[in-house]
Design a protein around this motif. Sequence first.
Motif, PDB file in Angstrom:
ATOM      1  N   GLN A  37       8.367 -27.810 -12.550  1.00 45.47           N
ATOM      2  CA  GLN A  37       9.742 -27.981 -12.114  1.00 45.47           C
ATOM      3  C   GLN A  37      10.625 -26.873 -12.699  1.00 45.47           C
ATOM      4  O   GLN A  37      11.480 -26.314 -12.007  1.00 45.47           O
ATOM      5  CB  GLN A  37      10.269 -29.346 -12.529  1.00 45.47           C
ATOM      6  CG  GLN A  37      11.654 -29.640 -12.028  1.00 45.47           C
ATOM      7  CD  GLN A  37      12.126 -31.033 -12.403  1.00 45.47           C
ATOM      8  OE1 GLN A  37      11.580 -31.663 -13.302  1.00 45.47           O
ATOM      9  NE2 GLN A  37      13.122 -31.515 -11.717  1.00 45.47           N
ATOM     10  N   ARG A  40      10.026 -23.703 -10.849  1.00 44.10           N
ATOM     11  CA  ARG A  40      10.649 -23.767  -9.527  1.00 44.10           C
ATOM     12  C   ARG A  40      12.160 -23.482  -9.627  1.00 44.10           C
ATOM     13  O   ARG A  40      12.720 -22.764  -8.801  1.00 44.10           O
ATOM     14  CB  ARG A  40      10.404 -25.146  -8.905  1.00 44.10           C
ATOM     15  CG  ARG A  40      11.012 -25.338  -7.551  1.00 44.10           C
ATOM     16  CD  ARG A  40      10.321 -24.472  -6.539  1.00 44.10           C
ATOM     17  NE  ARG A  40      10.873 -24.737  -5.218  1.00 44.10           N
ATOM     18  CZ  ARG A  40      10.431 -24.206  -4.123  1.00 44.10           C
ATOM     19  NH1 ARG A  40       9.414 -23.383  -4.152  1.00 44.10           N
ATOM     20  NH2 ARG A  40      10.982 -24.477  -2.979  1.00 44.10           N
ATOM     21  N   GLN A  41      12.811 -24.046 -10.643  1.00 39.53           N
ATOM     22  CA  GLN A  41      14.241 -23.813 -10.831  1.00 39.53           C
ATOM     23  C   GLN A  41      14.521 -22.337 -11.100  1.00 39.53           C
ATOM     24  O   GLN A  41      15.467 -21.767 -10.565  1.00 39.53           O
ATOM     25  CB  GLN A  41      14.781 -24.675 -11.970  1.00 39.53           C
ATOM     26  CG  GLN A  41      14.877 -26.133 -11.627  1.00 39.53           C
ATOM     27  CD  GLN A  41      15.279 -26.994 -12.814  1.00 39.53           C
ATOM     28  OE1 GLN A  41      15.253 -26.547 -13.952  1.00 39.53           O
ATOM     29  NE2 GLN A  41      15.625 -28.239 -12.536  1.00 39.53           N
ATOM     30  N   LYS A  42      13.690 -21.708 -11.926  1.00 39.80           N
ATOM     31  CA  LYS A  42      13.864 -20.280 -12.212  1.00 39.80           C
ATOM     32  C   LYS A  42      13.686 -19.458 -10.940  1.00 39.80           C
ATOM     33  O   LYS A  42      14.435 -18.524 -10.684  1.00 39.80           O
ATOM     34  CB  LYS A  42      12.861 -19.822 -13.272  1.00 39.80           C
ATOM     35  CG  LYS A  42      13.170 -20.316 -14.653  1.00 39.80           C
ATOM     36  CD  LYS A  42      12.122 -19.841 -15.637  1.00 39.80           C
ATOM     37  CE  LYS A  42      12.366 -20.383 -17.023  1.00 39.80           C
ATOM     38  NZ  LYS A  42      11.311 -19.963 -17.965  1.00 39.80           N
ATOM     39  N   TRP A  43      12.685 -19.829 -10.150  1.00 39.40           N
ATOM     40  CA  TRP A  43      12.431 -19.129  -8.899  1.00 39.40           C
ATOM     41  C   TRP A  43      13.611 -19.270  -7.955  1.00 39.40           C
ATOM     42  O   TRP A  43      14.023 -18.305  -7.315  1.00 39.40           O
ATOM     43  CB  TRP A  43      11.155 -19.690  -8.269  1.00 39.40           C
ATOM     44  CG  TRP A  43      10.766 -18.989  -7.013  1.00 39.40           C
ATOM     45  CD1 TRP A  43      10.121 -17.803  -6.902  1.00 39.40           C
ATOM     46  CD2 TRP A  43      11.017 -19.428  -5.674  1.00 39.40           C
ATOM     47  NE1 TRP A  43       9.938 -17.481  -5.580  1.00 39.40           N
ATOM     48  CE2 TRP A  43      10.478 -18.469  -4.801  1.00 39.40           C
ATOM     49  CE3 TRP A  43      11.630 -20.546  -5.137  1.00 39.40           C
ATOM     50  CZ2 TRP A  43      10.557 -18.595  -3.436  1.00 39.40           C
ATOM     51  CZ3 TRP A  43      11.691 -20.669  -3.756  1.00 39.40           C
ATOM     52  CH2 TRP A  43      11.162 -19.700  -2.920  1.00 39.40           C
ATOM     53  N   GLU A  44      14.184 -20.472  -7.861  1.00 38.08           N
ATOM     54  CA  GLU A  44      15.339 -20.707  -7.000  1.00 38.08           C
ATOM     55  C   GLU A  44      16.541 -19.883  -7.466  1.00 38.08           C
ATOM     56  O   GLU A  44      17.272 -19.331  -6.646  1.00 38.08           O
ATOM     57  CB  GLU A  44      15.704 -22.188  -6.958  1.00 38.08           C
ATOM     58  CG  GLU A  44      14.716 -23.062  -6.210  1.00 38.08           C
ATOM     59  CD  GLU A  44      14.725 -22.823  -4.710  1.00 38.08           C
ATOM     60  OE1 GLU A  44      15.761 -22.384  -4.176  1.00 38.08           O
ATOM     61  OE2 GLU A  44      13.689 -23.076  -4.080  1.00 38.08           O
ATOM     62  N   GLN A  45      16.757 -19.799  -8.776  1.00 40.48           N
ATOM     63  CA  GLN A  45      17.868 -19.015  -9.308  1.00 40.48           C
ATOM     64  C   GLN A  45      17.693 -17.537  -8.965  1.00 40.48           C
ATOM     65  O   GLN A  45      18.637 -16.855  -8.581  1.00 40.48           O
ATOM     66  CB  GLN A  45      17.988 -19.198 -10.819  1.00 40.48           C
ATOM     67  CG  GLN A  45      18.522 -20.542 -11.230  1.00 40.48           C
ATOM     68  CD  GLN A  45      18.517 -20.735 -12.735  1.00 40.48           C
ATOM     69  OE1 GLN A  45      17.862 -19.993 -13.471  1.00 40.48           O
ATOM     70  NE2 GLN A  45      19.233 -21.745 -13.201  1.00 40.48           N
ATOM     71  N   ARG A  46      16.489 -17.034  -9.134  1.00 40.88           N
ATOM     72  CA  ARG A  46      16.227 -15.625  -8.796  1.00 40.88           C
ATOM     73  C   ARG A  46      16.450 -15.380  -7.312  1.00 40.88           C
ATOM     74  O   ARG A  46      16.992 -14.349  -6.907  1.00 40.88           O
ATOM     75  CB  ARG A  46      14.794 -15.248  -9.163  1.00 40.88           C
ATOM     76  CG  ARG A  46      14.572 -15.115 -10.638  1.00 40.88           C
ATOM     77  CD  ARG A  46      13.184 -14.623 -10.943  1.00 40.88           C
ATOM     78  NE  ARG A  46      12.878 -14.873 -12.331  1.00 40.88           N
ATOM     79  CZ  ARG A  46      11.737 -15.368 -12.774  1.00 40.88           C
ATOM     80  NH1 ARG A  46      10.767 -15.662 -11.934  1.00 40.88           N
ATOM     81  NH2 ARG A  46      11.536 -15.573 -14.043  1.00 40.88           N
ATOM     82  N   LYS A  47      16.030 -16.310  -6.497  1.00 39.15           N
ATOM     83  CA  LYS A  47      16.198 -16.209  -5.055  1.00 39.15           C
ATOM     84  C   LYS A  47      17.691 -16.139  -4.692  1.00 39.15           C
ATOM     85  O   LYS A  47      18.097 -15.329  -3.864  1.00 39.15           O
ATOM     86  CB  LYS A  47      15.547 -17.413  -4.381  1.00 39.15           C
ATOM     87  CG  LYS A  47      15.514 -17.377  -2.900  1.00 39.15           C
ATOM     88  CD  LYS A  47      14.764 -18.592  -2.374  1.00 39.15           C
ATOM     89  CE  LYS A  47      14.934 -18.748  -0.886  1.00 39.15           C
ATOM     90  NZ  LYS A  47      14.281 -19.958  -0.390  1.00 39.15           N
ATOM     91  N   GLU A  48      18.507 -16.964  -5.353  1.00 33.47           N
ATOM     92  CA  GLU A  48      19.944 -16.951  -5.112  1.00 33.47           C
ATOM     93  C   GLU A  48      20.574 -15.645  -5.570  1.00 33.47           C
ATOM     94  O   GLU A  48      21.448 -15.098  -4.904  1.00 33.47           O
ATOM     95  CB  GLU A  48      20.621 -18.126  -5.821  1.00 33.47           C
ATOM     96  CG  GLU A  48      20.360 -19.474  -5.192  1.00 33.47           C
ATOM     97  CD  GLU A  48      21.007 -20.612  -5.959  1.00 33.47           C
ATOM     98  OE1 GLU A  48      21.824 -20.354  -6.857  1.00 33.47           O
ATOM     99  OE2 GLU A  48      20.679 -21.772  -5.664  1.00 33.47           O
TER     100      GLU A  48
END
Length: 53
Positions: A37, A40-48
């Motif tokens: 989890q 996943r949060q780190k990946w979402e932040q990078r994506k943003e």
Amino acid sequence: MEMNERKEFIVKNIAEKFVEMDDADKSYIAGYMAGKQEERQKWEQRKEQIATA
């Protein structure tokens, strides 16, 4: 068996197996899930950040 019924059956089966596990195995699985989890949060932040750059 409908798809939702099948998913519910699978989730119940997994939950029953999890409850029967000893505490060490439960801790291992919970730690793994928490780590995934967090990744996943780190990946979402990078994506943003990339999308707003």
